[in-house]
Design a protein around this motif. Structure first.
Motif, PDB file in Angstrom:
ATOM      1  N   VAL A  50     -28.388  22.862 -24.833  1.00 22.72           N
ATOM      2  CA  VAL A  50     -29.641  23.550 -25.182  1.00 22.72           C
ATOM      3  C   VAL A  50     -29.513  24.994 -24.708  1.00 22.72           C
ATOM      4  O   VAL A  50     -28.852  25.284 -23.701  1.00 22.72           O
ATOM      5  CB  VAL A  50     -30.877  22.873 -24.549  1.00 22.72           C
ATOM      6  CG1 VAL A  50     -31.157  21.541 -25.204  1.00 22.72           C
ATOM      7  CG2 VAL A  50     -30.687  22.717 -23.047  1.00 22.72           C
ATOM      8  N   ASN A  51     -30.140  25.883 -25.442  1.00 23.91           N
ATOM      9  CA  ASN A  51     -30.031  27.306 -25.121  1.00 23.91           C
ATOM     10  C   ASN A  51     -30.810  27.650 -23.855  1.00 23.91           C
ATOM     11  O   ASN A  51     -31.859  27.056 -23.559  1.00 23.91           O
ATOM     12  CB  ASN A  51     -30.556  28.136 -26.285  1.00 23.91           C
ATOM     13  CG  ASN A  51     -29.737  27.950 -27.541  1.00 23.91           C
ATOM     14  OD1 ASN A  51     -28.517  27.777 -27.472  1.00 23.91           O
ATOM     15  ND2 ASN A  51     -30.395  27.965 -28.690  1.00 23.91           N
ATOM     16  N   GLU A  54     -34.801  28.032 -23.585  1.00 21.15           N
ATOM     17  CA  GLU A  54     -35.444  27.338 -24.701  1.00 21.15           C
ATOM     18  C   GLU A  54     -36.600  26.467 -24.210  1.00 21.15           C
ATOM     19  O   GLU A  54     -36.541  25.862 -23.139  1.00 21.15           O
ATOM     20  CB  GLU A  54     -34.410  26.471 -25.426  1.00 21.15           C
ATOM     21  CG  GLU A  54     -34.976  25.712 -26.618  1.00 21.15           C
ATOM     22  CD  GLU A  54     -33.907  24.883 -27.324  1.00 21.15           C
ATOM     23  OE1 GLU A  54     -34.266  24.033 -28.142  1.00 21.15           O
ATOM     24  OE2 GLU A  54     -32.702  25.105 -27.020  1.00 21.15           O
ATOM     25  N   ARG A  69     -37.247  16.633 -25.480  1.00 17.58           N
ATOM     26  CA  ARG A  69     -37.090  16.785 -26.913  1.00 17.58           C
ATOM     27  C   ARG A  69     -37.089  18.282 -27.211  1.00 17.58           C
ATOM     28  O   ARG A  69     -38.003  19.008 -26.816  1.00 17.58           O
ATOM     29  CB  ARG A  69     -38.239  16.108 -27.657  1.00 17.58           C
ATOM     30  CG  ARG A  69     -38.099  16.203 -29.175  1.00 17.58           C
ATOM     31  CD  ARG A  69     -39.135  15.373 -29.925  1.00 17.58           C
ATOM     32  NE  ARG A  69     -40.493  15.785 -29.600  1.00 17.58           N
ATOM     33  CZ  ARG A  69     -41.382  15.013 -28.987  1.00 17.58           C
ATOM     34  NH1 ARG A  69     -41.036  13.777 -28.614  1.00 17.58           N
ATOM     35  NH2 ARG A  69     -42.594  15.451 -28.736  1.00 17.58           N
ATOM     36  N   ASP A  70     -36.046  18.732 -27.908  1.00 13.34           N
ATOM     37  CA  ASP A  70     -35.923  20.168 -28.173  1.00 13.34           C
ATOM     38  C   ASP A  70     -36.621  20.530 -29.477  1.00 13.34           C
ATOM     39  O   ASP A  70     -37.288  19.685 -30.106  1.00 13.34           O
ATOM     40  CB  ASP A  70     -34.456  20.595 -28.169  1.00 13.34           C
ATOM     41  CG  ASP A  70     -33.645  19.886 -29.250  1.00 13.34           C
ATOM     42  OD1 ASP A  70     -34.254  19.312 -30.181  1.00 13.34           O
ATOM     43  OD2 ASP A  70     -32.398  19.913 -29.165  1.00 13.34           O
ATOM     44  N   SER A  71     -36.443  21.778 -29.909  1.00 10.57           N
ATOM     45  CA  SER A  71     -37.140  22.277 -31.095  1.00 10.57           C
ATOM     46  C   SER A  71     -36.668  21.618 -32.378  1.00 10.57           C
ATOM     47  O   SER A  71     -37.373  21.624 -33.391  1.00 10.57           O
ATOM     48  CB  SER A  71     -36.962  23.799 -31.203  1.00 10.57           C
ATOM     49  OG  SER A  71     -35.572  24.121 -31.278  1.00 10.57           O
ATOM     50  N   THR A  72     -35.474  21.015 -32.339  1.00  8.95           N
ATOM     51  CA  THR A  72     -34.948  20.340 -33.534  1.00  8.95           C
ATOM     52  C   THR A  72     -35.390  18.884 -33.618  1.00  8.95           C
ATOM     53  O   THR A  72     -35.066  18.190 -34.596  1.00  8.95           O
ATOM     54  CB  THR A  72     -33.417  20.409 -33.542  1.00  8.95           C
ATOM     55  OG1 THR A  72     -32.902  19.658 -32.427  1.00  8.95           O
ATOM     56  CG2 THR A  72     -32.931  21.844 -33.479  1.00  8.95           C
ATOM     57  N   GLY A  73     -36.095  18.390 -32.582  1.00  7.47           N
ATOM     58  CA  GLY A  73     -36.515  16.993 -32.547  1.00  7.47           C
ATOM     59  C   GLY A  73     -35.534  16.082 -31.860  1.00  7.47           C
ATOM     60  O   GLY A  73     -35.761  14.874 -31.735  1.00  7.47           O
ATOM     61  N   ARG A  74     -34.418  16.605 -31.382  1.00  7.78           N
ATOM     62  CA  ARG A  74     -33.407  15.808 -30.702  1.00  7.78           C
ATOM     63  C   ARG A  74     -33.891  15.463 -29.305  1.00  7.78           C
ATOM     64  O   ARG A  74     -34.499  16.276 -28.609  1.00  7.78           O
ATOM     65  CB  ARG A  74     -32.102  16.602 -30.617  1.00  7.78           C
ATOM     66  CG  ARG A  74     -30.978  15.865 -29.888  1.00  7.78           C
ATOM     67  CD  ARG A  74     -29.765  16.771 -29.736  1.00  7.78           C
ATOM     68  NE  ARG A  74     -30.080  17.955 -28.946  1.00  7.78           N
ATOM     69  CZ  ARG A  74     -29.186  18.900 -28.626  1.00  7.78           C
ATOM     70  NH1 ARG A  74     -27.935  18.775 -29.065  1.00  7.78           N
ATOM     71  NH2 ARG A  74     -29.542  19.946 -27.923  1.00  7.78           N
ATOM     72  N   THR A  75     -33.643  14.233 -28.875  1.00 10.32           N
ATOM     73  CA  THR A  75     -33.959  13.814 -27.510  1.00 10.32           C
ATOM     74  C   THR A  75     -32.661  13.643 -26.733  1.00 10.32           C
ATOM     75  O   THR A  75     -31.658  13.138 -27.258  1.00 10.32           O
ATOM     76  CB  THR A  75     -34.748  12.491 -27.502  1.00 10.32           C
ATOM     77  OG1 THR A  75     -33.981  11.487 -28.159  1.00 10.32           O
ATOM     78  CG2 THR A  75     -36.083  12.656 -28.193  1.00 10.32           C
TER      79      THR A  75
END
Length: 204
Positions: A50-51, A54, A69-75
């Motif tokens: 992750v950046n 972020e 959960r990041d901005s792409t929806g990935r957990t």
């Protein structure tokens, strides 16, 4: 079959140790890109990064790791030490710069307004000074005219006194002349009347 039981027990233990947690906003620390794992521990495989800075959503956590959960929806799982409750500097710096710019613009506007009001006040003061100077000049002019008028009045009074004295002297001279003429006539008239007429008067 024993392997399936072992996997099931492991997953149950993990679910118990992890527990539930309300979703919260968190921010990745300002370090370089941070690795995330498939589970809450260093022995789980890496699934990506992750950046730095972020914004992520914290789903649950244990003592060392949190599921996000990041901005792409990935957990994925990330060390809790890599998460901050405050926005990263990369996010805050532009905001701070905007705030600084806004404050600078406000200060500039205040400074311009102040300079404008100062200029207006200076202009009013200059106008007031001009008016005061004009009033002083007019006052001095009136004083000078008053002095000239007083001198004229004094001169007129002196001329009037001289004329009054002249008239009085003329009246005295006329009166004295008339009195002297009467006295002379009184002395001369008896001598000018004929003696015969005087005798006739005595005889009659």
């Amino acid at each position: 079959m024993p392997k399936l039981r072992l996997i099931g027990l492991t997953l149950f233990a993990l679910s118990v140790s992890v527990g539930t947690h309300a979703e919260e906003k968190r921010y990745v620390s300002d370090e370089l890109n941070t690795w995330v794992r498939s589970g809450p521990g260093d022995h789980y495989r890496l699934v990506g990064t992750v950046n730095a800075g972020e914004e992520v959503t914290l789903l649950q956590e244990n003592s060392d790791y949190g599921q996000v959960r990041d901005s792409t929806g990935r957990t994925a799982w990330i060390p809790l030490k890599e998460l901050n409750s405050q926005p990263s500097l990369r996010t805050r710096v532009p905001e701070l710069e905007n705030q600084v710019k806004t404050l600078t613009d406000k200060l500039s506007n205040i400074d311009n307004t102040w300079n404008q009001k100062t200029a207006e006040m200076q202009q009013k003061v200059a106008q007031s000074d001009s008016v005061i100077s004009g009033l002083k000049d007019e006052n001095q002019k009136l004083k000078n005219e008053l002095i000239v008028a007083q001198k004229k009045v004094n001169a007129a009074n002196l001329q009037l006194d001289d004329k009054q004295r002249t008239i009085i002297m003329q009246w005295f001279m006329y009166g004295g002349g008339v009195l002297g003429a009467g006295l002379i006539l009184g002395l001369l008239l008896p001598h000018m009347i004929p003696t015969r007429k005087r005798k006739d008067r005595w005889m009659n």
